[in-house]
Design a protein around this motif. Structure first.
Motif, PDB file in Angstrom:
ATOM      1  N   ARG A  30     -24.369  12.375  -0.514  1.00  0.00           N
ATOM      2  CA  ARG A  30     -23.840  12.274  -1.873  1.00  0.00           C
ATOM      3  C   ARG A  30     -23.381  13.665  -2.320  1.00  0.00           C
ATOM      4  N   VAL A  31     -22.222  13.707  -2.960  1.00  0.00           N
ATOM      5  CA  VAL A  31     -21.672  14.963  -3.473  1.00  0.00           C
ATOM      6  C   VAL A  31     -21.118  14.701  -4.868  1.00  0.00           C
ATOM      7  N   SER A  32     -20.821  15.764  -5.606  1.00  0.00           N
ATOM      8  CA  SER A  32     -20.182  15.591  -6.904  1.00  0.00           C
ATOM      9  C   SER A  32     -19.056  16.589  -7.071  1.00  0.00           C
ATOM     10  N   PHE A  33     -18.042  16.176  -7.824  1.00  0.00           N
ATOM     11  CA  PHE A  33     -16.874  17.001  -8.100  1.00  0.00           C
ATOM     12  C   PHE A  33     -16.603  16.970  -9.605  1.00  0.00           C
ATOM     13  N   PRO A  34     -16.148  18.081 -10.184  1.00  0.00           N
ATOM     14  CA  PRO A  34     -15.830  18.076 -11.617  1.00  0.00           C
ATOM     15  C   PRO A  34     -14.684  17.119 -11.926  1.00  0.00           C
ATOM     16  N   THR A  35     -14.772  16.469 -13.080  1.00  0.00           N
ATOM     17  CA  THR A  35     -13.673  15.625 -13.557  1.00  0.00           C
ATOM     18  C   THR A  35     -12.686  16.529 -14.283  1.00  0.00           C
ATOM     19  N   THR A  36     -11.591  16.844 -13.599  1.00  0.00           N
ATOM     20  CA  THR A  36     -10.555  17.693 -14.204  1.00  0.00           C
ATOM     21  C   THR A  36      -9.301  16.847 -14.414  1.00  0.00           C
ATOM     22  N   THR A  37      -8.351  16.948 -13.493  1.00  0.00           N
ATOM     23  CA  THR A  37      -7.156  16.099 -13.524  1.00  0.00           C
ATOM     24  C   THR A  37      -7.214  15.116 -12.361  1.00  0.00           C
ATOM     25  N   PRO A  38      -6.484  14.013 -12.435  1.00  0.00           N
ATOM     26  CA  PRO A  38      -6.474  13.089 -11.295  1.00  0.00           C
ATOM     27  C   PRO A  38      -6.042  13.768  -9.996  1.00  0.00           C
ATOM     28  N   GLU A  39      -5.067  14.654 -10.087  1.00  0.00           N
ATOM     29  CA  GLU A  39      -4.569  15.312  -8.881  1.00  0.00           C
ATOM     30  C   GLU A  39      -5.677  16.131  -8.214  1.00  0.00           C
ATOM     31  N   GLU A  40      -6.387  16.902  -9.003  1.00  0.00           N
ATOM     32  CA  GLU A  40      -7.422  17.773  -8.442  1.00  0.00           C
ATOM     33  C   GLU A  40      -8.647  16.982  -8.001  1.00  0.00           C
ATOM     34  N   THR A  41      -9.151  16.155  -8.878  1.00  0.00           N
ATOM     35  CA  THR A  41     -10.401  15.448  -8.590  1.00  0.00           C
ATOM     36  C   THR A  41     -10.228  14.455  -7.452  1.00  0.00           C
ATOM     37  N   MET A  42      -9.158  13.687  -7.503  1.00  0.00           N
ATOM     38  CA  MET A  42      -8.974  12.652  -6.479  1.00  0.00           C
ATOM     39  C   MET A  42      -8.709  13.238  -5.101  1.00  0.00           C
ATOM     40  N   ALA A  43      -8.119  14.411  -5.030  1.00  0.00           N
ATOM     41  CA  ALA A  43      -7.927  15.066  -3.729  1.00  0.00           C
ATOM     42  C   ALA A  43      -9.280  15.375  -3.091  1.00  0.00           C
ATOM     43  N   LEU A  44     -10.231  15.806  -3.905  1.00  0.00           N
ATOM     44  CA  LEU A  44     -11.575  16.082  -3.397  1.00  0.00           C
ATOM     45  C   LEU A  44     -12.293  14.796  -3.001  1.00  0.00           C
ATOM     46  N   VAL A  45     -12.142  13.760  -3.826  1.00  0.00           N
ATOM     47  CA  VAL A  45     -12.767  12.461  -3.536  1.00  0.00           C
ATOM     48  C   VAL A  45     -12.252  11.897  -2.217  1.00  0.00           C
ATOM     49  N   ILE A  46     -10.950  11.871  -2.074  1.00  0.00           N
ATOM     50  CA  ILE A  46     -10.328  11.308  -0.865  1.00  0.00           C
ATOM     51  C   ILE A  46     -10.713  12.124   0.365  1.00  0.00           C
ATOM     52  N   GLY A  47     -10.718  13.443   0.220  1.00  0.00           N
ATOM     53  CA  GLY A  47     -11.100  14.308   1.335  1.00  0.00           C
ATOM     54  C   GLY A  47     -12.524  14.050   1.797  1.00  0.00           C
ATOM     55  N   PHE A  48     -13.422  13.802   0.839  1.00  0.00           N
ATOM     56  CA  PHE A  48     -14.813  13.506   1.193  1.00  0.00           C
ATOM     57  C   PHE A  48     -14.913  12.222   2.008  1.00  0.00           C
ATOM     58  N   PHE A  49     -14.252  11.163   1.574  1.00  0.00           N
ATOM     59  CA  PHE A  49     -14.384   9.874   2.244  1.00  0.00           C
ATOM     60  C   PHE A  49     -13.638   9.814   3.581  1.00  0.00           C
ATOM     61  N   LYS A  50     -12.646  10.675   3.762  1.00  0.00           N
ATOM     62  CA  LYS A  50     -11.894  10.680   5.018  1.00  0.00           C
ATOM     63  C   LYS A  50     -12.776  11.047   6.213  1.00  0.00           C
ATOM     64  N   LYS A  51     -13.914  11.662   5.940  1.00  0.00           N
ATOM     65  CA  LYS A  51     -14.820  12.057   7.026  1.00  0.00           C
ATOM     66  C   LYS A  51     -15.563  10.867   7.618  1.00  0.00           C
ATOM     67  N   TYR A  52     -15.517   9.733   6.913  1.00  0.00           N
ATOM     68  CA  TYR A  52     -16.358   8.599   7.286  1.00  0.00           C
ATOM     69  C   TYR A  52     -15.536   7.383   7.699  1.00  0.00           C
ATOM     70  N   ASN A  53     -16.174   6.558   8.505  1.00  0.00           N
ATOM     71  CA  ASN A  53     -15.595   5.281   8.914  1.00  0.00           C
ATOM     72  C   ASN A  53     -16.117   4.224   7.940  1.00  0.00           C
TER      73      ASN A  53
END
Length: 291
Positions: A30-53
């Motif tokens: 589990r990780v957390s990212f600041p809620t800033t803009t969709p562009e910034e936050t969602m890039a971090l979210v997507i990057g996190f999940f890309k590591k997993y199947n």
């Protein structure tokens, strides 16, 4: 072959908590990212999940959101005060990156579902979950289904009766002295001039706070009569609060209806800080089974 896992997104106004778990709803990371803009936050979210199947994802989002799958704006965050996120196509953005079943509901519905499947709502036919923190929201479940109609409930904005010793005008920009405006964390801070965590247990503000939370329990009891009402969020981490809420609730209900014993009826989350993550994982699992 690498185990296929479930993804969880608790999208809050302050931070996004992303988790990965297995079919037994065990949290693996589990990780957390600041809620800033969709562009910034969602890039971090997507990057996190890309590591997993992953095989499915569950999202519990701040709102208001569009929950109706036949709506042209299904999966959108709609009229949020967070301007950068207004009319944001949350589910669409995730679908572009992950061709998977995706469950989408409110953050409090997700927490309610977590407690329903694994916490203090387990084994009941119905439960209501309130979060009392930066804002106030609630989700209700009956026989495994969320209670909702044209939209999701906004119980955090119910009108409450003002405490006789409370001169605070309220902090909700829409309704001033609704439940959220009088009882959320920012209301405590504005009323006291400091954060709730810095107040002593004896401060009279907690009696005022308990009065408003007890009104939420009273209104919920008379409207929905759930098996259990669960109060989570940062404010309810003040362990002395529950006793005060019980006391105020007994005064308000005044013997009109016979509830379960208050120690079992008005409770804090069994899952402590995990209801939202567990709920999103469980909703992802359910979405996969129904797809």
């Amino acid at each position: 072959m690498t185990e296929k896992l479930l993804g969880s997104i608790e999208a809050g106004g302050t931070k996004f908590v992303c988790g990965v778990g297995n079919d037994e709803l065990k949290i693996i990371e589990r990780v957390s990212f600041p809620t800033t803009t969709p562009e910034e936050t969602m890039a971090l979210v997507i990057g996190f999940f890309k590591k997993y199947n992953l095989k499915a994802i569950g999202i519990g989002s701040f709102g208001p959101i569009d929950i109706h799958k036949d709506s042209p704006t299904y999966g959108h965050i709609t009229s949020t005060p967070k301007l950068a996120w207004q009319d944001y196509d949350f589910v669409g953005a995730m679908k572009k990156e992950f061709d998977l079943p995706i469950a989408f509901t409110t953050d409090v519905n997700a927490a309610a579902y977590g407690e329903y499947v694994s916490g203090n709502g387990k084994g009941s036919s119905s439960c209501v979950y309130y979060t009392i923190g930066t804002g106030v929201g609630a989700g209700a479940i009956q026989d495994g289904h969320f209670v909702e109609g044209f939209s999701h409930p906004e119980m955090g904005h119910m009108i409450v009766k003002r405490h006789s010793n409370d001169k605070f005008k309220g902090s909700c920009p829409f309704h001033s002295d609704c439940l959220e405006g009088m009882a959320a964390g920012p209301a405590i801070e504005k009323r006291a001039g400091k954060k709730g965590q810095d107040l002593s247990e004896e401060d009279l503000i907690w009696d005022i706070e308990a009065y408003y939370i007890a009104q939420a329990a009273y209104n919920t009891t008379l409207m929905l009569a759930p098996d259990v009402i669960i109060f989570g969020g940062g404010v309810m981490k003040q362990r002395h609060m529950l006793v005060k809420v019980h006391r105020e609730f007994e005064k308000l209900i005044n013997g009109y209806v016979k509830t379960p014993p208050l120690k079992d009826y008005l409770v804090t989350p069994k899952l402590e800080d995990d209801p939202g993550t567990i709920g999103c994982l469980a909703l992802a699992k359910k979405e996969l089974e129904n797809s």
